[in-house]
Write a protein that holds these residues in place. Structure first.
Motif, PDB file in Angstrom:
ATOM      1  N   LEU A 162       0.812  -1.211   0.000  1.00  0.00           N
ATOM      2  CA  LEU A 162       0.000   0.000   0.000  1.00  0.00           C
ATOM      3  C   LEU A 162       0.846   1.262   0.000  1.00  0.00           C
ATOM      4  CD1 LEU A 162      -2.628  -1.179   2.660  1.00  0.00           C
ATOM      5  CD2 LEU A 162      -2.854  -1.208   0.178  1.00  0.00           C
ATOM      6  N   ASN A 163       2.158   1.105  -0.035  1.00  0.00           N
ATOM      7  CA  ASN A 163       3.022   2.288  -0.035  1.00  0.00           C
ATOM      8  C   ASN A 163       4.072   2.158  -1.131  1.00  0.00           C
ATOM      9  OD1 ASN A 163       5.677   3.742   1.068  1.00  0.00           O
ATOM     10  ND2 ASN A 163       3.876   4.846   1.771  1.00  0.00           N
ATOM     11  N   GLU A 194       6.140  10.903   1.155  1.00  0.00           N
ATOM     12  CA  GLU A 194       5.338  11.929   1.843  1.00  0.00           C
ATOM     13  C   GLU A 194       6.265  13.055   2.283  1.00  0.00           C
ATOM     14  OE1 GLU A 194       1.821  11.637   2.555  1.00  0.00           O
ATOM     15  OE2 GLU A 194       2.117  10.085   1.072  1.00  0.00           O
ATOM     16  N   ASP A 205       1.865   5.451   6.858  1.00  0.00           N
ATOM     17  CA  ASP A 205       1.020   5.669   5.677  1.00  0.00           C
ATOM     18  C   ASP A 205       0.275   4.373   5.319  1.00  0.00           C
ATOM     19  OD1 ASP A 205       0.419   7.348   3.142  1.00  0.00           O
ATOM     20  OD2 ASP A 205       1.250   5.490   2.328  1.00  0.00           O
ATOM     21  N   LYS A 209      -3.964   3.505   5.425  1.00  0.00           N
ATOM     22  CA  LYS A 209      -4.726   2.895   4.331  1.00  0.00           C
ATOM     23  C   LYS A 209      -5.349   1.575   4.792  1.00  0.00           C
ATOM     24  CE  LYS A 209      -1.664   5.141   1.035  1.00  0.00           C
ATOM     25  NZ  LYS A 209      -0.363   5.060   0.356  1.00  0.00           N
ATOM     26  N   GLY A 304       0.278   3.274  -7.262  1.00  0.00           N
ATOM     27  CA  GLY A 304      -0.270   3.633  -5.951  1.00  0.00           C
ATOM     28  C   GLY A 304       0.051   5.055  -5.548  1.00  0.00           C
TER      29      GLY A 304
HETATM   30  N1  HSE Z   1       3.773   8.358  -0.122  1.00  0.00           N
HETATM   31  C1  HSE Z   1       2.700   7.538  -0.600  1.00  0.00           C
HETATM   32  C2  HSE Z   1       3.319   6.298  -1.225  1.00  0.00           C
HETATM   33  C3  HSE Z   1       1.861   8.287  -1.600  1.00  0.00           C
HETATM   34  O1  HSE Z   1       4.540   6.243  -1.361  1.00  0.00           O
HETATM   35  O2  HSE Z   1       2.607   5.374  -1.567  1.00  0.00           O
HETATM   36  C4  HSE Z   1       0.509   7.721  -1.833  1.00  0.00           C
HETATM   37  O3  HSE Z   1      -0.249   7.628  -0.671  1.00  0.00           O
END
Ligand code: HSE
Length: 440
Positions: A162-163, A194, A205, A209, A304
């Motif tokens: 998810l990242n 981010e 992060d 999610k 993503g």
């Molecule tokens: N920093 C986040 C990522 C951006 O690397 O997935 C998307 O949420």
């Protein structure tokens, strides 16, 4: 508002994602409007600096300096929140929009993780939409998949990458053999991370999610403080190399899994079999897998992060609103969400990879195997690597062998107990590495 009137969009936040949303609405206006069955028009924007060249024209829209003023201006029907941050002006303006009967579209995972249920209740009370496809896994339509297409299934597990930043770092470490720090630097240079990269690399992060996915999949209240989180900053090139040799890859996974004692919500570096779909996801790409009782297992993958992919999700949400869809934001009435029952991490069952530095003297290897057996842990493999390592700061220049262990399925409690004994008895030097394995 007549359904044939143009749907007037107000966007707050013109960063990478906001800019791409403007370009998409303007560039695909005819196509989007046809699909929605009514005109979709950018009516207003709100950003700090009006004079910055953003590569698109905002001459025909009204500029606002303050999002709440934009919400209350009477010039918009939909408020698109792309400011970010859990609280502050993002939350205040979203609440204001919902309260005065405007639909809200947001990409703000931190705000939803912190206040999603309250915002959903507000949307339901006002009879408007709260859409957030862009908040989870960028361009992958996983929110809609869980909320709509898979709504007939009892779900037992949802998990995924998810990242994008973490996946990029781990893939680079794999392909280049470079260190975590070097790969983080290049992810930042490419604009994936981010504003505060610890949100990415320490798993926060991903956790934001994951709690949204858990709520959608299991109908439970959003429980952001009930999540086990471990980031990727402790992963060393030697772990990546060992995983490769043992037939695995390391990915940062967010996993929500139904167990006999409750739901596990966990974020941690995970070894996945090299031939699995998840292991094949590399670079900034995300993937989300869902196990449902009738559908079986499905995996959705795609970009993503990044402006255009995220804009795709935002504009899809706008088209839904144009069509008149205002279903329950969290897939069921917010008041019917059930309390989240946490499964304890120590009861987690699975395989484990362990890496230990053992002083190079007779018996070290055997002692470790004995402690593991005492804890009832069955070993799939135990390898003493060739070559000697010297630990950082080791003045005495003692040499160590690296011992790598893969366990059969066991419990987290057994592994932690065995490691604690091994460390307390002084059998190893430094902190052992422990990475959970997700075999299927
Ligand atoms: N920093 C986040 C990522 C951006 O690397 O997935 C998307 O949420």
């Amino acid at each position: 508002m007549d359904n044939r009137d143009p749907l007037r969009i107000g966007i707050a936040g013109l960063g990478v994602v906001g800019g791409a949303v403007v370009r998409m609405i303007q560039g695909n206006e005819a196509l989007i409007s046809q699909r929605a069955g009514r005109a979709i028009r950018l009516a207003a924007v709100c950003a700090r600096d009006r004079n910055r060249d953003r590569g698109f024209s905002t001459e025909t829209v009204t500029w606002f300096d303050d999002p709440v003023t934009m919400v209350r201006s009477g010039e918009i029907d939909v408020f698109v929140e792309l400011i970010g941050g859990e609280g502050g002006i993002a939350l205040e303006s979203s609440q204001a929009a919902l309260s005065c009967g405007h639909h809200v579209v947001t990409a703000n995972k931190a705000m939803l993780a912190g206040h999603g249920a309250a915002l959903a209740e507000l949307a339901e009370a006002s009879g408007v939409a709260l859409n957030f496809e862009a908040a989870v896994a960028g361009g992958i339509p996983i929110v809609k998949a869980l909320r709509e297409s898979l709504a007939g299934n009892a779900i037992s597990r949802v998990y995924g990458i998810l990242n994008g930043t973490c996946n990029y770092i781990l893939s680079q470490m794999e392909s280049e053999g470079s260190t975590f720090a070097d790969c983080l630097k290049s992810a930042q240079e490419l604009g994936y991370a981010e504003a505060d990269p610890t949100f990415d690399v320490e798993g926060i992060d991903t956790a934001h999610k994951l709690v949204i996915l858990t709520c959608l999949a299991f109908g439970t209240q959003i429980a952001k403080d009930e999540i086990f989180i471990e980031g990727i900053s402790s992963i060393e090139p030697e772990d990546i190399a060992a995983a490769e040799q043992l037939g695995y890859r390391i990915r940062l996974l967010g996993v929500a899994q139904m167990t006999d004692t409750g739901i596990e919500q966990r974020v941690h570096p995970t070894m996945v079999p090299k031939d699995s779909q998840i292991a094949r996801i590399s670079g900034v790409t995300n993937a989300v897998a869902v196990d449902g009782d009738f559908v079986g297992s499905i995996v959705l993958s795609g970009p993503g992060a990044g402006g255009e992919a995220t804009a795709s999700a935002v504009v899809g949400d706008l088209v839904d609103i144009g069509r008149g869809a205002t279903g329950f934001p969290l897939g069921r009435p917010a008041a019917s969400l059930v309390p989240y029952q946490r499964a304890r991490m120590r009861a987690h069952q699975g395989g484990y990879y362990l890496r230990l530095h053992v002083p190079d003297r007779p018996g070290g290897f055997a002692t470790i195997a004995t402690y593991m057996a005492d804890a009832g842990i069955s070993l799939e493999s135990i390898v003493q690597r060739e070559g000697r390592s010297r630990l950082a700061g080791d003045q005495a220049e003692t040499s160590f062998r690296t011992v790598t262990i893969i366990t059969h399925d066991t419990t987290e409690l057994a592994v932690r107990d065995a490691l604690e004994r091994i460390v307390n008895e002084g059998v190893v030097a430094g902190r052992p590495q422990m990475i959970r394995i997700e075999r299927h």
